[in-house]
Design an enzyme around this catalytic site. Structure first.
Site, PDB file in Angstrom:
ATOM      1  N   LYS A 116       0.898  -1.388   0.305  1.00 23.15           N
ATOM      2  CA  LYS A 116      -0.081   0.119   0.007  1.00 23.15           C
ATOM      3  C   LYS A 116       0.929   0.801   0.031  1.00 23.15           C
ATOM      4  CE  LYS A 116      -4.242  -2.050   1.251  1.00 23.15           C
ATOM      5  NZ  LYS A 116      -4.694  -2.955   1.712  1.00 23.15           N
ATOM      6  N   GLU A 151     -10.204   6.188   2.769  1.00 17.36           N
ATOM      7  CA  GLU A 151     -10.762   4.883   3.671  1.00 17.36           C
ATOM      8  C   GLU A 151     -10.177   3.941   4.206  1.00 17.36           C
ATOM      9  OE1 GLU A 151      -9.983   5.413   0.426  1.00 17.36           O
ATOM     10  OE2 GLU A 151      -9.265   3.080   0.322  1.00 17.36           O
ATOM     11  N   SER A 202       1.581 -10.067  -0.954  1.00 14.01           N
ATOM     12  CA  SER A 202       1.211  -8.389  -0.766  1.00 14.01           C
ATOM     13  C   SER A 202       1.697  -7.843   0.242  1.00 14.01           C
ATOM     14  CB  SER A 202       0.186  -8.230  -1.439  1.00 14.01           C
ATOM     15  OG  SER A 202      -1.174  -9.335  -0.611  1.00 14.01           O
TER      16      SER A 202
HETATM   17  C1  LIG Z   1      -5.118  -4.442   1.788  1.00 11.36           C
HETATM   18  C2  LIG Z   1      -3.944  -6.015   0.595  1.00 11.36           C
HETATM   19  C3  LIG Z   1      -4.831  -6.532   0.186  1.00 11.36           C
HETATM   20  C4  LIG Z   1      -6.007  -5.934  -1.031  1.00 11.36           C
HETATM   21  O1  LIG Z   1      -5.621  -4.892  -1.676  1.00 11.36           O
HETATM   22  P1  LIG Z   1      -5.983  -4.797  -3.563  1.00 11.36           P
HETATM   23  O2  LIG Z   1      -5.920  -4.075  -3.298  1.00 11.36           O
HETATM   24  O3  LIG Z   1      -6.785  -6.067  -3.666  1.00 11.36           O
HETATM   25  O4  LIG Z   1      -3.955  -5.303  -3.264  1.00 11.36           O
HETATM   26  C5  LIG Z   1      -4.019  -7.686  -0.275  1.00 11.36           C
HETATM   27  N1  LIG Z   1      -2.797  -7.405   0.274  1.00 11.36           N
HETATM   28  C6  LIG Z   1      -2.392  -7.254   1.727  1.00 11.36           C
HETATM   29  C7  LIG Z   1      -1.477  -7.820   2.680  1.00 11.36           C
HETATM   30  C8  LIG Z   1      -3.214  -5.229   1.849  1.00 11.36           C
HETATM   31  O5  LIG Z   1      -2.757  -4.717   2.897  1.00 11.36           O
END
Ligand SMILES: *Cc1c(COP(=O)(O)O)cnc(C)c1O
Length: 394
Positions: free
Chosen positions: A90, A112, A378
């Site tokens: 993020k 948000e 992610s």
């Molecule tokens: C917020 C988040 C997601 C989902 O958001 P995307 O916009 O689909 O990437 C996925 N993995 C983590 C670790 C997150 O914090």
């Protein structure tokens, strides 16, 4: 060329666009007219990449996961977004958007958040840039995500609990849009995923595209070939997935698999598998697939992972699924948990529950031993320890 990018009106096929109240028209138009010029400006790029490197810790490693590769019969690389500052991908996006906000002369930041990850990433860059920050968060989420609420407060953000609807992400987003309508000229709204009105889906995808930009040179170094056979990522709104696939979209040699949250099962009534279950509709300023009942009322999504339970989906992914550029698999709660424990024990990496959905997709995919597969982790699992400990296999 650019078959999978937005057209001049901000649509991927018939998904996307900007469905906004009249009062936001001028500021959204201003953003549409400005973002590409700024993102492509050399001094912006220098500042953005300097912060990505020295502040967020990029490039994130591309790690060859030997034991996982043996297990799945392929050459599996993990793109380690979990190692970024604040623990997920993020931050790539919030760094970019706050630099844009400053260049546009905005004085105040709003955002948000659901689980709080985007709120923390936004509060972080606001502290860095000394800008006031208001984060809207559903009251239910405020109660169940206390550590992230405390982080945001320590970083100097004001966290506003939202008490409408189910008091979760959808309601927090509505409230942020309401705030924006009241302060359209001085406020910049930092959206956390590839959702919202045009230009957000494209802007966020571009700011996350540093992920696939790095995968290219990292693969060239490690494999002598700059593209993989397969890419895998989880999708909530779709930003880490968009970043992972961005520079490979037009390269049809690369197969794309997206993992959405099946919850307790796609037909259980407790799911967040938006691409499987959704019908076309408009949410938060964009036309996309949307979980809704026969009357068009938005249905509450469910997933064990707070970052994936959004009733909509980024318009780019609705489109990629429709034209079959991406294959979308639903991964259920129990499958994601099992995959999280497996990665932890085979590689010593505790993934975020969201990322565990991408890992859970591996069991449903087919590989030949020479296949090079890149899967984006992610985020890291610190925030999910309560859930992991409760379900720890005895
Ligand atoms: C917020 C988040 C997601 C989902 O958001 P995307 O916009 O689909 O990437 C996925 N993995 C983590 C670790 C997150 O914090």
């Amino acid at each position: 060329m650019n078959k999978y990018q937005i057209n001049e009106k901000g649509y991927y096929g018939h998904f996307g666009g900007a469905y906004i109240p009249e009062i936001l028209y001028r500021c959204v138009k201003e953003l549409q007219d400005t973002y590409l010029t700024v993102l492509e400006d050399e001094s912006f790029k220098r500042e953005y990449h300097r912060l990505l490197n020295d502040y967020a810790g990029r490039p994130s490693p591309l790690y060859f996961a030997r034991r996982m590769s043996d297990k799945y019969g392929c050459r599996l690389y993990l793109k380690r977004e979990d190692l970024n500052h604040t623990g997920a991908h993020k931050i790539n996006n919030t760094i970019g958007q706050i630099l844009l906000a400053r260049r546009m002369g905005k004085k105040r930041i709003i955002a948000e958040t659901g689980a709080g990850q985007h709120g923390v990433a936004t509060a972080t860059v606001c502290a860095l840039m000394d800008m006031p920050c208001v984060v809207y968060m559903g009251k239910t989420d405020v109660e169940r995500q206390q550590p992230n609420v405390q982080r945001m407060q320590m970083l100097g953000a004001e966290v506003v609990p939202v008490t409408s609807g189910n008091m979760t992400l959808k309601d927090a987003t509505n409230e942020a849009i309401r705030d924006w309508c009241c302060h359209p000229s001085d406020t910049f709204y930092i959206i956390g995923s590839t959702v919202g009105p045009h230009p957000y889906p494209d802007m966020v995808a571009r700011l996350q595209s540093v992920i696939s930009e790095e995968i290219k040179w990292q693969l060239a170094e490690k494999e002598g070939c700059d593209y993989p056979d397969q890419l895998v990522a989880c999708v909530g709104g779709g930003s880490n997935a968009a970043g992972t696939i961005y520079h490979y979209l037009e390269d049809e040699r690369v197969k794309i698999t997206l993992a959405e949250a099946g919850g307790k099962g796609v037909d259980s009534g407790m799911s967040a598998a938006t691409i499987r279950l959704g019908r076309e509709g408009i949410i938060h300023g964009a036309r996309t697939l949307l979980m809704q009942d026969a009357d068009g009322q938005i249905e509450e999504p469910y997933s064990i992972s707070a970052g994936l339970d959004y009733p909509g989906i980024g318009p780019i992914h609705a489109y990629l699924a429709e034209v079959k550029r991406a294959e979308v698999l639903a991964v259920n709660d129990d499958e994601a948990l099992e995959a999280a424990f497996e990665l932890t024990r085979l590689e010593g990496i505790i993934p975020a529950l969201e990322s565990a959905h991408a890992l859970g997709a591996l069991k449903k995919m087919h590989f030949s031993p020479s296949d090079v597969v890149v899967l984006t982790v992610s985020g890291r699992g610190d925030k999910d320890m309560d859930t992991y400990i409760k379900t720890f296999p005895k």
